[in-house]
Write a protein that holds these residues in place. Structure first.
Motif: not given
Length: 78
Positions: A22-24, A64, A66, A71, A77
């Motif tokens: 999820e690139r986070r 969190s 990101f 995005y 995403c």
């Protein structure tokens, strides 16, 4: 923190986030690797200083991070 050290640390975090689906991730998860990746003690502060690369979200008591480049403008995403 020296500028070159901060650039290297940003690059490391960018690569780690790039490997996630999820690139986070939670910032607390990144702090577990602080010694191995030579990340700064004030990791959250470093991430906030680079809004062109990272978006820091505070939800409850968990922060969190990101990877911004993955995005689109609507928050989906790529």
């Amino acid at each position: 923190m020296e500028e070159m050290e901060e650039k290297r640390a940003c690059g490391v975090v960018r690569e780690v986030l790039g490997m996630t689906v999820e690139r986070r991730t939670l910032i607390n998860h990144l702090t577990h690797f602080r010694k191995e990746f030579r990340l700064p003690n004030r990791l959250r502060g470093m991430l906030v200083r680079h809004p062109d690369m990272f978006y820091v979200s505070i939800k409850g008591q968990r922060d969190s991070v990101f990877l911004v480049e993955d995005y689109d403008d609507n928050g989906f995403c790529l």
